[in-house]
Design a protein around this motif. Structure first.
Motif, mmCIF file in Angstrom:
data_model
loop_
_atom_site.group_PDB
_atom_site.id
_atom_site.type_symbol
_atom_site.label_atom_id
_atom_site.label_comp_id
_atom_site.label_asym_id
_atom_site.label_seq_id
_atom_site.Cartn_x
_atom_site.Cartn_y
_atom_site.Cartn_z
ATOM 1 N N MET A 1 74.138 -2.640 45.884
ATOM 2 C CA MET A 1 73.799 -0.920 45.551
ATOM 3 C C MET A 1 72.678 -1.474 44.429
ATOM 4 S SD MET A 1 74.443 2.288 45.081
ATOM 5 C CE MET A 1 75.941 2.713 45.770
ATOM 6 N N VAL A 2 71.674 -0.444 44.471
ATOM 7 C CA VAL A 2 70.380 -0.533 43.494
ATOM 8 C C VAL A 2 70.720 0.732 42.807
ATOM 9 C CG1 VAL A 2 67.967 -0.727 43.158
ATOM 10 C CG2 VAL A 2 69.054 -2.218 45.190
ATOM 11 N N PHE A 3 70.699 0.541 41.615
ATOM 12 C CA PHE A 3 70.796 1.672 40.699
ATOM 13 C C PHE A 3 69.265 1.807 39.965
ATOM 14 C CE2 PHE A 3 75.186 0.405 40.814
ATOM 15 C CZ PHE A 3 75.477 1.726 41.105
ATOM 16 N N PHE A 4 68.696 2.871 39.604
ATOM 17 C CA PHE A 4 67.249 3.026 39.380
ATOM 18 C C PHE A 4 67.285 4.335 38.708
ATOM 19 C CE2 PHE A 4 67.308 5.283 43.277
ATOM 20 C CZ PHE A 4 66.680 6.139 43.383
ATOM 21 N N ASP A 5 66.048 4.432 37.731
ATOM 22 C CA ASP A 5 65.892 5.647 36.931
ATOM 23 C C ASP A 5 64.981 6.533 38.056
ATOM 24 O OD1 ASP A 5 64.687 7.644 35.332
ATOM 25 O OD2 ASP A 5 64.029 6.346 33.969
ATOM 26 N N GLY A 6 65.407 7.465 38.041
ATOM 27 C CA GLY A 6 65.146 8.730 39.280
ATOM 28 C C GLY A 6 64.115 9.328 38.909
ATOM 29 N N TYR A 7 63.577 9.255 37.621
ATOM 30 C CA TYR A 7 62.582 9.944 37.034
ATOM 31 C C TYR A 7 61.201 8.988 36.944
ATOM 32 C CZ TYR A 7 65.634 13.573 36.246
ATOM 33 O OH TYR A 7 66.602 14.763 36.281
ATOM 34 N N LEU B 1 70.356 6.357 38.174
ATOM 35 C CA LEU B 1 71.085 5.896 37.041
ATOM 36 C C LEU B 1 71.528 7.321 36.467
ATOM 37 C CD1 LEU B 1 69.213 3.119 35.367
ATOM 38 C CD2 LEU B 1 71.454 2.923 36.431
ATOM 39 N N GLN B 2 71.012 8.344 36.893
ATOM 40 C CA GLN B 2 71.418 9.601 36.315
ATOM 41 C C GLN B 2 72.459 10.232 37.153
ATOM 42 O OE1 GLN B 2 67.975 8.662 36.959
ATOM 43 N NE2 GLN B 2 66.992 9.131 35.247
ATOM 44 N N SER B 3 72.758 9.835 38.391
ATOM 45 C CA SER B 3 73.636 10.127 39.246
ATOM 46 C C SER B 3 75.196 10.100 38.739
ATOM 47 C CB SER B 3 73.547 9.833 40.523
ATOM 48 O OG SER B 3 73.925 8.407 40.461
ATOM 49 N N GLU B 4 75.936 10.686 39.264
ATOM 50 C CA GLU B 4 77.454 10.344 38.904
ATOM 51 C C GLU B 4 77.912 8.800 39.314
ATOM 52 O OE1 GLU B 4 81.345 12.383 40.476
ATOM 53 O OE2 GLU B 4 79.907 13.900 40.563
ATOM 54 N N ALA B 5 77.242 8.476 40.172
ATOM 55 C CA ALA B 5 77.678 6.934 40.692
ATOM 56 C C ALA B 5 76.859 6.020 39.461
ATOM 57 C CB ALA B 5 77.342 6.598 42.095
ATOM 58 N N LYS C 1 81.147 1.773 33.063
ATOM 59 C CA LYS C 1 82.142 0.558 33.439
ATOM 60 C C LYS C 1 81.463 -0.749 32.921
ATOM 61 C CE LYS C 1 84.353 -1.670 37.285
ATOM 62 N NZ LYS C 1 84.493 -1.749 38.599
ATOM 63 N N LYS C 2 80.207 -0.912 32.791
ATOM 64 C CA LYS C 2 79.459 -2.245 32.437
ATOM 65 C C LYS C 2 79.191 -2.208 30.911
ATOM 66 C CE LYS C 2 79.497 -4.052 36.507
ATOM 67 N NZ LYS C 2 80.547 -5.196 36.662
ATOM 68 N N LYS C 3 79.415 -0.899 30.372
ATOM 69 C CA LYS C 3 79.160 -0.885 28.730
ATOM 70 C C LYS C 3 77.797 -0.848 28.636
ATOM 71 C CE LYS C 3 83.611 -2.212 27.020
ATOM 72 N NZ LYS C 3 84.643 -2.442 28.271
#
Length: 65
Positions: free
Chosen positions: A1-7, A32-36, A43-45
């Protein structure tokens, strides 16, 4: 899973770059702005308000920045 800044334009560029090369559909994406994304950060602090990087969550639950 890749998390990214949506903006972020740079982040979106890299998401598109990965998608074009991921012929076997191995990657999933969430902003990163999404619920997930917010669950992952919590979770990762990690900061839930500063989005200045991409995170790659590997199946063994490690992540790369």
């Amino acid at each position: 899973m890749v998390f990214f800044d949506g903006y972020c334009g740079v982040c979106n560029f890299w998401v598109q770059w990965i998608l074009e090369r991921d012929k076997k559909d191995r990657f999933l994406f969430a902003s990163l702005q999404s619920e997930a994304g917010q669950r992952f950060l919590t979770k990762k602090k990690l900061s839930t308000t500063q989005f200045n990087t991409l995170y790659l969550l590997k199946p063994d639950t490690k992540y790369l920045i």
